[in-house]
Design a protein around this motif. Structure first.
Motif, PDB file in Angstrom:
ATOM      1  N   ARG A  98      39.599  10.307  60.936  1.00  0.00           N
ATOM      2  CA  ARG A  98      38.640   9.767  61.909  1.00  0.00           C
ATOM      3  C   ARG A  98      39.387   9.074  63.054  1.00  0.00           C
ATOM      4  O   ARG A  98      38.959   9.128  64.211  1.00  0.00           O
ATOM      5  N   TYR A 206      31.322  -1.270  70.551  1.00  0.00           N
ATOM      6  CA  TYR A 206      30.929  -2.539  69.926  1.00  0.00           C
ATOM      7  C   TYR A 206      30.622  -3.572  71.009  1.00  0.00           C
ATOM      8  O   TYR A 206      29.685  -4.367  70.876  1.00  0.00           O
ATOM      9  N   GLU A 237      21.888   4.621  63.870  1.00  0.00           N
ATOM     10  CA  GLU A 237      22.653   3.767  62.948  1.00  0.00           C
ATOM     11  C   GLU A 237      22.587   2.334  63.435  1.00  0.00           C
ATOM     12  O   GLU A 237      22.030   2.046  64.502  1.00  0.00           O
ATOM     13  N   ILE A 265      32.563   6.678  56.161  1.00  0.00           N
ATOM     14  CA  ILE A 265      33.202   7.128  54.915  1.00  0.00           C
ATOM     15  C   ILE A 265      32.412   6.598  53.719  1.00  0.00           C
ATOM     16  O   ILE A 265      32.287   7.268  52.696  1.00  0.00           O
ATOM     17  N   THR A 266      31.823   5.417  53.872  1.00  0.00           N
ATOM     18  CA  THR A 266      30.938   4.909  52.821  1.00  0.00           C
ATOM     19  C   THR A 266      29.703   5.815  52.736  1.00  0.00           C
ATOM     20  O   THR A 266      29.262   6.182  51.636  1.00  0.00           O
ATOM     21  N   THR A 308      32.296  -0.018  55.431  1.00  0.00           N
ATOM     22  CA  THR A 308      33.428  -0.618  54.734  1.00  0.00           C
ATOM     23  C   THR A 308      33.275  -2.133  54.650  1.00  0.00           C
ATOM     24  O   THR A 308      33.426  -2.728  53.585  1.00  0.00           O
TER      25      THR A 308
HETATM   26  N1  PLP Z   1      28.716   2.925  61.876  1.00  0.00           N
HETATM   27  C1  PLP Z   1      29.392   2.046  62.636  1.00  0.00           C
HETATM   28  C2  PLP Z   1      28.984   1.875  64.054  1.00  0.00           C
HETATM   29  C3  PLP Z   1      30.471   1.319  62.075  1.00  0.00           C
HETATM   30  O1  PLP Z   1      31.140   0.436  62.820  1.00  0.00           O
HETATM   31  C4  PLP Z   1      30.819   1.519  60.730  1.00  0.00           C
HETATM   32  C5  PLP Z   1      31.925   0.775  60.127  1.00  0.00           C
HETATM   33  O2  PLP Z   1      33.026   1.138  60.159  1.00  0.00           O
HETATM   34  C6  PLP Z   1      30.098   2.465  59.982  1.00  0.00           C
HETATM   35  C7  PLP Z   1      29.044   3.145  60.590  1.00  0.00           C
HETATM   36  C8  PLP Z   1      30.446   2.761  58.569  1.00  0.00           C
HETATM   37  O3  PLP Z   1      31.657   3.472  58.483  1.00  0.00           O
HETATM   38  P1  PLP Z   1      32.582   3.358  57.196  1.00  0.00           P
HETATM   39  O4  PLP Z   1      31.703   3.554  56.028  1.00  0.00           O
HETATM   40  O5  PLP Z   1      33.581   4.432  57.356  1.00  0.00           O
HETATM   41  O6  PLP Z   1      33.174   1.994  57.237  1.00  0.00           O
END
Ligand code: PLP
Ligand code: COI
Length: 361
Positions: A98, A206, A237, A265-266, A308
């Protein structure tokens, strides 16, 4: 040639007492370990000058490109201590991939997967005493990032780039722990559009989400849910997490990957374990109407956010300018089962049948 990250040890590391104090109540993102990984890339020489060095400030020229044009990407991942004391990364190659996709979108160089994983793993080894015991959902949060360190005010792909990894002992992201959080559905602000940077993990996303996040705080919510920017017909999201719904007939529904949301990834791990828990995963479009009506008519019985930092956190209600939709106060059994399924793998409490863990030391 693969990069190596030789350790230049911190001559003044934190005392064992200081580390113990931090690990007893780490919070999120407040404390940093003794070391950091750093590597530099130039358009002429590629990747070079890699090391693990004492944690400390970067010396930055005021004309460094990142300060002006935000050419920056990052990752978020964790190191978990198992009951036998060993330390493990969770799917680090997925973060590496990623990171490459994010970098390509921002015209930053590709860091090969092995170098990414080495930079993270060597830092964890150097700072292993900062990885908390597993109790209370504690871990060592790892933040790889890359930015345009070239000193130049023209707008172009940077000719000099700095990559770094820092580490921060972490407890729960939300101060209330696993208590349900309320989510603000903004109809004022958008996070990403088709062709934009929504699927890249870049700092600018962000920065742009903050104003909506603060709109949410004003309405007593801890996170904001974004709706697709153009047609407003798709739930996307949260500011820093993916979102899932659980239906009364055991379907586990989450927005499909459309290029405008982060490929969590989660999220992917939850989809992979869902069937073991008797849930049928569905990745598809969820309209805002379906979201609200599903809660109102009892079809949707649980909702949760995941990432995460946040792991899996139940959602208590969605609120917007149009009303409030509160989920049943049912103890979120499916959400907690999914949460435990992921945590059990991460903390080595069940066999890692998917091969997701990578032992560091
Ligand atoms: N969506 C956003 C905007 C995020 O910042 C995150 C966190 O990293 C996620 C989704 C979840 O991603 P991951 O599960 O890889 O941490
Ligand atoms: C993560 O979960 O790693 C993130 O980057 C999200 C951020 C809100 C801390």
């Amino acid at each position: 040639m693969p990069l190596s990250f030789p350790l230049h040890a911190n001559p003044a590391p934190a005392s064992d007492d200081d580390v113990a104090r931090v690990l007893a109540d780490p919070g999120f993102g407040d404390y940093f370990t003794d070391h950091m990984s750093v590597a530099t890339w130039t358009s002429d020489g590629g990747w070079g000058e890699a090391e693990i060095k004492p944690y400390g400030p970067f010396l930055m020229d005021p004309a460094s490109a990142v300060l002006h044009y935000a050419q920056e990407v990052f990752e978020g991942m964790k190191a978990y201590r198992h009951a036998d004391g060993s330390i493990h990364l969770f799917r680090p190659e997925a973060n590496a991939r990623r990171f490459q996709t994010s970098a390509a979108r921002l015209m930053l160089p590709e860091l090969p997967t092995d170098d990414f994983v080495a930079a993270v793993a060597e830092l964890v080894k150097a700072d292993a005493r900062w990885v908390p015991e597993a109790s209370g959902e504690r871990s060592l949060y790892l933040r790889p990032f890359m930015f345009a360190s070239e000193v130049f005010l023209g707008v172009r792909a940077a000719q000099r780039v700095t990559f770094s990894v820092i580490a921060s002992p972490a407890g729960p992201y939300f101060t209330g722990g696993v208590k349900p959080v309320d989510i603000w559905v903004t109809d004022t602000y958008a996070r990403a559009g088709v062709g934009g940077t929504g699927a890249a993990k870049c700092g600018g996303n962000y920065a742009a989400s903050l104003i909506a996040q603060y709109e949410g705080y004003e309405h007593g919510c801890s996170q904001v849910l974004f709706i697709e920017a153009a047609d407003k017909d798709r739930v996307e999201e949260l500011g820093g997490m993916n979102v899932f719904l659980v239906t009364v007939d055991s379907r586990l529904v989450t927005p499909a990957l459309t290029g405008t949301i982060l490929e969590g990834i989660t999220r992917d791990s939850i989809l992979a374990v869902a069937a073991d828990l008797g849930l049928t995963p569905e990745e598809r479009r969820i309209t805002p109407e379906e979201l609200f009506e599903g809660i109102a008519n009892g079809t949707t019985v649980e909702a949760f956010s995941c990432g995460t930092a946040a792991v899996v956190t139940p959602i208590g209600a969605f609120k917007s300018t149009k009303g409030e939709w509160r989920l049943p106060d049912n103890g979120s059994p499916q959400t907690l089962a999914l949460r435990n399924a992921v945590l059990d793998i991460q903390y080595g409490r069940v066999p890692d049948t998917q091969g997701w863990l990578q032992r560091v030391c």
